[in-house]
Design a protein around this motif. Structure first.
Motif, PDB file in Angstrom:
ATOM      1  N   MET A   1     -38.241   9.978 -37.486  1.00 27.26           N
ATOM      2  CA  MET A   1     -37.564   9.102 -38.445  1.00 27.26           C
ATOM      3  C   MET A   1     -37.857   9.572 -39.863  1.00 27.26           C
ATOM      4  O   MET A   1     -38.864  10.207 -40.118  1.00 27.26           O
ATOM      5  CB  MET A   1     -38.029   7.652 -38.272  1.00 27.26           C
ATOM      6  CG  MET A   1     -39.362   7.359 -38.901  1.00 27.26           C
ATOM      7  SD  MET A   1     -39.595   5.630 -39.233  1.00 27.26           S
ATOM      8  CE  MET A   1     -40.136   5.091 -37.638  1.00 27.26           C
ATOM      9  N   VAL A   3     -38.214   8.072 -43.531  1.00 28.98           N
ATOM     10  CA  VAL A   3     -38.295   6.802 -44.257  1.00 28.98           C
ATOM     11  C   VAL A   3     -38.905   7.025 -45.632  1.00 28.98           C
ATOM     12  O   VAL A   3     -39.799   7.844 -45.804  1.00 28.98           O
ATOM     13  CB  VAL A   3     -39.113   5.759 -43.452  1.00 28.98           C
ATOM     14  CG1 VAL A   3     -40.524   6.248 -43.235  1.00 28.98           C
ATOM     15  CG2 VAL A   3     -39.156   4.434 -44.172  1.00 28.98           C
ATOM     16  N   LYS A   4     -38.351   6.362 -46.603  1.00 35.21           N
ATOM     17  CA  LYS A   4     -38.885   6.423 -47.968  1.00 35.21           C
ATOM     18  C   LYS A   4     -38.750   5.028 -48.557  1.00 35.21           C
ATOM     19  O   LYS A   4     -37.716   4.389 -48.428  1.00 35.21           O
ATOM     20  CB  LYS A   4     -38.071   7.428 -48.787  1.00 35.21           C
ATOM     21  CG  LYS A   4     -38.688   7.717 -50.128  1.00 35.21           C
ATOM     22  CD  LYS A   4     -37.970   8.847 -50.782  1.00 35.21           C
ATOM     23  CE  LYS A   4     -37.218   8.431 -52.019  1.00 35.21           C
ATOM     24  NZ  LYS A   4     -37.901   7.649 -52.988  1.00 35.21           N
ATOM     25  N   VAL A   5     -39.834   4.573 -49.162  1.00 34.33           N
ATOM     26  CA  VAL A   5     -39.840   3.208 -49.699  1.00 34.33           C
ATOM     27  C   VAL A   5     -40.195   3.283 -51.180  1.00 34.33           C
ATOM     28  O   VAL A   5     -40.904   4.196 -51.591  1.00 34.33           O
ATOM     29  CB  VAL A   5     -40.890   2.349 -48.954  1.00 34.33           C
ATOM     30  CG1 VAL A   5     -40.896   0.940 -49.485  1.00 34.33           C
ATOM     31  CG2 VAL A   5     -40.603   2.335 -47.476  1.00 34.33           C
TER      32      VAL A   5
ATOM     33  N   ASP B  95     -44.156   1.145 -36.829  1.00 30.33           N
ATOM     34  CA  ASP B  95     -43.736   2.548 -36.902  1.00 30.33           C
ATOM     35  C   ASP B  95     -43.475   2.955 -38.345  1.00 30.33           C
ATOM     36  O   ASP B  95     -43.874   4.032 -38.784  1.00 30.33           O
ATOM     37  CB  ASP B  95     -42.428   2.758 -36.114  1.00 30.33           C
ATOM     38  CG  ASP B  95     -42.557   2.283 -34.690  1.00 30.33           C
ATOM     39  OD1 ASP B  95     -41.544   1.826 -34.140  1.00 30.33           O
ATOM     40  OD2 ASP B  95     -43.681   2.370 -34.153  1.00 30.33           O
ATOM     41  N   ILE B  96     -42.789   2.077 -39.057  1.00 22.76           N
ATOM     42  CA  ILE B  96     -42.448   2.408 -40.444  1.00 22.76           C
ATOM     43  C   ILE B  96     -43.714   2.539 -41.275  1.00 22.76           C
ATOM     44  O   ILE B  96     -43.845   3.452 -42.094  1.00 22.76           O
ATOM     45  CB  ILE B  96     -41.518   1.327 -41.041  1.00 22.76           C
ATOM     46  CG1 ILE B  96     -40.184   1.316 -40.304  1.00 22.76           C
ATOM     47  CG2 ILE B  96     -41.300   1.559 -42.511  1.00 22.76           C
ATOM     48  CD1 ILE B  96     -39.258   0.216 -40.734  1.00 22.76           C
ATOM     49  N   HIS B  99     -45.433   5.810 -41.430  1.00 24.62           N
ATOM     50  CA  HIS B  99     -44.779   6.922 -42.122  1.00 24.62           C
ATOM     51  C   HIS B  99     -44.703   6.765 -43.632  1.00 24.62           C
ATOM     52  O   HIS B  99     -44.213   7.668 -44.304  1.00 24.62           O
ATOM     53  CB  HIS B  99     -43.337   7.081 -41.593  1.00 24.62           C
ATOM     54  CG  HIS B  99     -43.279   7.693 -40.246  1.00 24.62           C
ATOM     55  ND1 HIS B  99     -43.399   6.950 -39.104  1.00 24.62           N
ATOM     56  CD2 HIS B  99     -43.145   8.967 -39.843  1.00 24.62           C
ATOM     57  CE1 HIS B  99     -43.330   7.736 -38.048  1.00 24.62           C
ATOM     58  NE2 HIS B  99     -43.170   8.972 -38.468  1.00 24.62           N
ATOM     59  N   VAL B 100     -45.140   5.639 -44.161  1.00 28.76           N
ATOM     60  CA  VAL B 100     -45.030   5.475 -45.616  1.00 28.76           C
ATOM     61  C   VAL B 100     -46.398   5.637 -46.261  1.00 28.76           C
ATOM     62  O   VAL B 100     -47.407   5.706 -45.602  1.00 28.76           O
ATOM     63  CB  VAL B 100     -44.444   4.103 -46.011  1.00 28.76           C
ATOM     64  CG1 VAL B 100     -43.037   3.988 -45.543  1.00 28.76           C
ATOM     65  CG2 VAL B 100     -45.289   2.984 -45.521  1.00 28.76           C
TER      66      VAL B 100
END
Lengths: 449, 541
Positions: A1, A3-5, B95-96, B99-100
């Motif tokens: 995946m 993802v960037k926030v 999960d997110i 990855h951050v």
């Protein structure tokens, strides 16, 4: 995946030490700035209100012993003016310290005209005792405190009749005086070099053209404005109006235009090359206009009138931008703009020379860059929204003394009824039989070569 | 050999330049505020010169703004993309989070507050502070990203909604009877006695208006800068529990129990727009930032998207249970919450989507309300077991404007901003359905406009006068029929009046029952004796 926030690092958006610059971020997306127009209109309203709140133009009153009849500013020093009195006293003022530097004694009659030489070191004055005197003007001392000392004239020129006005040439060592005829004098000669006459009436004011070295204009009591040329030694052209012109001023930036102050409460601007019609009619006074002077920028002029008020007009404005009155100010005989176009001086019958701000709500002194930006923004807002009802009502509002207010109202009623009558006459007569004369040509009677 | 390569390079460079130019133009159009003036058709030379100059300045400003938006904006929008056969709605928060970055992962947490009722959440305009309001009266103000509590107050009564005022210094709570305003230290500052039995609160930041709607169905506007009630409108549609503001024109949208959505301004006593949206009561409403789309959710399990500029329905989604809350983020992400689940839909306003973007289930608790944090990719959820936050990549506007809302503002900047906001406060009379009207040139002649305005004022004046007369006539009575006396009567006499009737009814009922019993007994006796034939037993009943 993938993802960037959004993740903001605090150090990038805040300052570390007190002396660091604050970081300002801008995003012009319209979704972030809602109600832009409404906020802008609200700010324009606030700007108009603040402008009226801070409109306090009066600065100082410099006292004399008798009514002030003549005023003149030094072309080389901004804070120095010379004023002449009805009892013959001439005073040199240091405006910043509000003190008299010198009292120039010698005249026995009312001083009717004053004019500086172009080098700013001598001033010539003419008076009703048929003399013209030349004086030396000292520099103002730097220390504050009472200075006043008396001084005698350097040169004296004798004439045959009472003088009404004087104007020094812009570059040469000569000056022109107005009495029954126009005399052009030289510093070294005791008799006039040239004499001009046209008709038998008195000449009321004389002014040299700032750009054309040989041209000057006069106004006379035969309701005329005359143009003269030194090289031809005869008057060039004359314009006769319905009422007398009391004063004349050349536009320093557009030297072919001049403005005259007329007895019929208006000022008229003319182009000297074309006398068939005025370029602009400036209305707003309710009594005879006695003096007019242009700002060094050439964009504005100030006029003083018999109705105890001083008005500032734009060079092409039909109505005044601002009006200054004071409870104790009587008939205004002379007005001058200051050399940096920030101040206006008026000499009046109540024995005072008053100093006013040219922009009534201006903040004097050195402004910070942020203050300058805010001032420019407010001016731009007012310019953009000046036609909106509420903003217009606020920016137009001036307090007038009851006499001037009522007289102005009466004049408006008279003018309205006359125009209504004229419209009805035109409506009831054969089309084309009644010719309307435009306002700019109405008061011109004749043009004489 | 080199020539075709060079040619292709040149052509690709040209293509890149073209696309770059197109991007520039797009950006410039997006930042444009309205159409320009066609200068060529003007005959008057002075006006033409002036307008030409103005248009030139506007064009230069637009180009500068486009350059700023291209080069100087520090952050990018968040993204969540699936690779291969993955689907984004299958990604869980764990999960997110893996990855951050750490800073972003710290923003996701769960506050377990099971005792004090389902919580509602509100954020300040700059997204720095969060307000939690529990149903049982627990109000807390916290700097949520630093996990710091600013103040906490336990009021002893139910609190149905909480709302920030113009900055984090003041907040309002809709408590049982009235609306109360608190300081950031938790001190009660005002009790707004005019707002009775409030259900929902909204604050219009550009007009400084605090609005409440309650069980009486009355919408009240109060100006928080000078404290006066600006308008009170009777909706006449019963109790209302759904209220949202349209951020583009400051019009309030209310959802009613008969399926209608009404839109109100403080100036007109009747709703500006009344649309029938659902076949049952509304459960939630949301309006997007630019005021173009509205999403309404009803008890009839429908979630409908409307274009409110044209007042047209666009599309409808079906939900398995009535949505408890609907929110639209700054970047147009739609969040729908029902039961324990929150679904985030991307691009759901312009076109109908088949699958959601993200989905999240609450481990504990049933949802009560949620709010997107401005300028952050975070959704704050209030539920019956406390408050949680979840990451929603792409929800928030990444680049803030320091003069509008600055999450990192210092105390000095906050004070300056408050003063500027007050100076720029818009008057409530300027709230209209189409805010672009303000800068436009009127096309009708002045007389027609004056006439129209006179007619509008006349109509409103009549209605207001009638309402005032009614109120006045009530208030003016002193003596026997005072409002307080009548109120007391209402509380007491009604029950007393009812009592004899109720008693009478009970006595009648008792008597009837006894008669019936007696008859039944007699019938049985008769049957036992045999005097009455069995077949005719029904005639004896």
């Amino acid at each position: 995946m993938k993802v960037k926030v959004i993740n903001r690092i605090e150090e990038d958006f805040t300052k570390e030490r007190k002396q660091d610059l604050k970081k300002v971020h801008r995003n012009f997306d319209p979704n972030i700035h809602q109600f832009e127009k409404a906020h802008e209109y609200t700010r324009a309203l606030n700007a108009a209100k603040l402008e009226r709140i801070f409109a306090k133009p009066f600065i100082a009153a410099l006292p004399h012993e008798d009514g002030v009849t003549a005023l003149c500013r030094n072309p080389k020093t901004i804070n120095s003016i010379v004023s002449g009195c009805a009892d013959g006293a001439v005073r040199i003022w240091d405006i910043a310290q509000k003190r008299t530097l010198r009292r120039l004694v010698g005249h026995t009659g009312a001083v009717r005209g004053l004019s500086f030489a172009p080098d700013g070191e001598s001033v010539v004055s003419c008076s009703t005792d048929c003399t013209v005197k030349l004086w030396k003007v000292p520099y103002a001392p730097l220390e504050a405190g009472h200075v006043e000392a008396q001084q005698q004239a350097v040169l004296e020129f004798q004439g045959s009749n009472a003088f009404r006005s004087i104007d020094h040439h812009w570059s040469r060592n000569m000056f022109a005086t107005a009495s029954t005829a126009v005399d052009v004098w030289d510093h070294e000669r005791s008799e006039p070099v040239h004499t001009f006459t046209w008709g038998a009436d008195t000449v009321i004011s004389v002014r040299f053209n700032p750009a054309e070295a040989d041209i000057f204009a006069t106004t006379g009591s035969d309701r005329s404005i005359a143009l003269y040329d030194l090289r031809i030694s005869t008057p060039v052209r004359k314009l006769v109006m319905q009422t007398r012109c009391n004063a004349l001023a050349w536009n320093p930036m557009e030297a072919f235009n001049f403005t005259v102050a007329n007895e019929d409460c208006n000022l008229y601007s003319y182009d000297m090359r074309k006398f068939t019609s005025a370029t602009c009619v400036h209305q707003d006074f309710v009594s005879a206009v006695l003096d007019v002077d242009y700002s060094p920028t050439g964009r504005e002029f100030v006029a003083g009138s018999y109705d105890r008020s001083v008005r500032i007009f734009k060079y092409n404005g039909g109505h005044s931008r601002d009006v200054y009155t004071a409870k104790r100010m009587q008939r205004v005989f002379c007005v001058r703009f200051s050399g940096d176009a920030s101040y206006v001086m008026s000499g009046s019958d109540d024995m005072n020379v008053r100093v006013w701000k040219a922009e009534a709500s201006e903040q004097l002194g050195q402004l910070l860059p942020r203050e300058k930006k805010k001032k420019a923004y407010n001016q731009a807002l007012l310019e953009r929204y000046k036609h909106m009802d509420e903003v217009k009502r606020i920016t137009r509002h001036r307090h007038l003394p009851a006499a001037i207010f009522k007289a102005a109202r009466q004049r408006r009623v008279i003018v309205d009824s006359e125009s209504k009558k004229l419209q009805k006459r035109i409506a009831h007569s054969k089309p084309g039989s009644i010719k309307i004369k435009p306002e700019r040509r109405k008061k011109i009677v004749a043009e004489v070569e | 050999m080199s020539e075709p390569v060079a040619a292709s390079k040149a052509s690709s460079a040209k293509k890149a330049k073209k696309s770059h130019a197109k991007d520039d133009k797009e950006r410039r159009l997006r930042l444009q505020r309205g159409q320009g003036v066609n200068v060529k058709s003007i005959k008057d030379k002075k006006l033409k010169g002036r307008l030409k100059h103005v248009e030139k300045i506007v064009r230069e400003a637009q180009e500068k703004a486009a350059k700023v938006s291209e080069w100087l904006l520090p952050s990018d929008t968040g993204i969540l993309e699936a690779e291969g056969i993955e689907r984004t709605y299958n990604f869980k928060q764990e999960d997110i989070l893996r990855h951050v970055e750490v800073g972003a992962a710290q923003k996701v947490y769960d506050l377990r507050l099971p005792d004090l009722g389902p919580y509602r959440v509100d954020f300040t305009r700059n997204g720095r502070f969060m307000l939690l309001g529990g149903r049982k009266g627990h109000l807390a103000l916290m700097d949520w990203s630093q996990s710091q509590l600013v103040c906490e107050v336990q009021v002893a009564e139910t609190s149905k909604d909480v709302c920030f005022l113009h900055n984090e210094l003041f907040f309002a709570a809709a408590q049982k009877k009235y609306v109360y305003i608190y300081d950031k230290r938790g001190v009660e500052i005002h009790c707004l006695k005019d707002h009775l039995e409030p259900n929902r609160l909204q604050f219009l930041p550009h007009h400084f208006l605090l609005c409440s709607v309650g069980d009486a169905g009355i919408l009240r506007y109060q100006d928080t800068s000078h404290g006066a009630i600006v308008a009170q409108h009777k909706t006449k549609l019963g109790p209302c529990t759904v209220m949202k503001q349209n951020p583009h024109n400051a019009v309030l949208c209310l959802g009613h129990n008969n399926g209608c959505v009404t839109m109100w301004t403080p100036n007109i006593t009747t709703p500006v727009v009344k649309m029938l949206c659902h076949r049952g009561p509304l459960s939630a409403l949301a309006v997007n930032v630019s005021g173009t789309h509205m999403v309404s959710a009803g008890v009839d399990n429908q979630i409908k998207v409307w274009d409110i500029r044209m007042m047209r329905p666009l599309h409808a989604y079906f939900s398995y249970s009535p949505a408890i809350n609907v929110e639209i983020s700054q970047k147009g992400l739609l969040a729908v919450g029902y039961g324990r689940k929150v679904q985030i839909w991307q691009d759901a306003l312009h076109s109908k989507q088949q699958t959601p973007y993200m989905s999240h289930s609450l481990v504990h608790g049933v949802m009560e309300g949620f709010a997107f944090c401005p300028y952050e990719d975070v959704l704050g959820i209030g539920h019956s077991e406390g408050v949680s936050t979840m990451l929603v990549p792409g929800a928030g506007e990444p680049n803030f404007d320091s003069f509008v809302a600055n999450p990192f503002q210092s105390r000095r900047e906050r004070q300056e901003q408050e003063v500027h906001m007050l100076l720029d406060k818009l008057q409530p009379e300027t709230v209209v359905l189409d805010p672009d009207v303000i800068g436009r040139v009127r096309k009708e002649p002045r007389e027609v406009q004056v006439e129209k305005r006179r007619q509008e004022e006349e109509a409103n004046r009549l209605r207001r006068k009638q309402a005032e007369e009614k109120n006045d006539s009530k208030a003016r009575m002193k003596g026997k029929n005072r409002p307080s006396k009548r109120h007391r009567k209402k509380q007491t006499n009604v029950i007393e009046e009812k009592r004899p009737e109720v008693l009478k009814k009970m006595r009648d009922e008792e008597k009837r029952r006894q008669d019936k019993q007696a008859r039944m007994q007699k019938l049985e006796q008769d049957i036992a004796i045999g005097s009455a034939p069995r077949a005719l037993s029904r005639f004896y009943k």
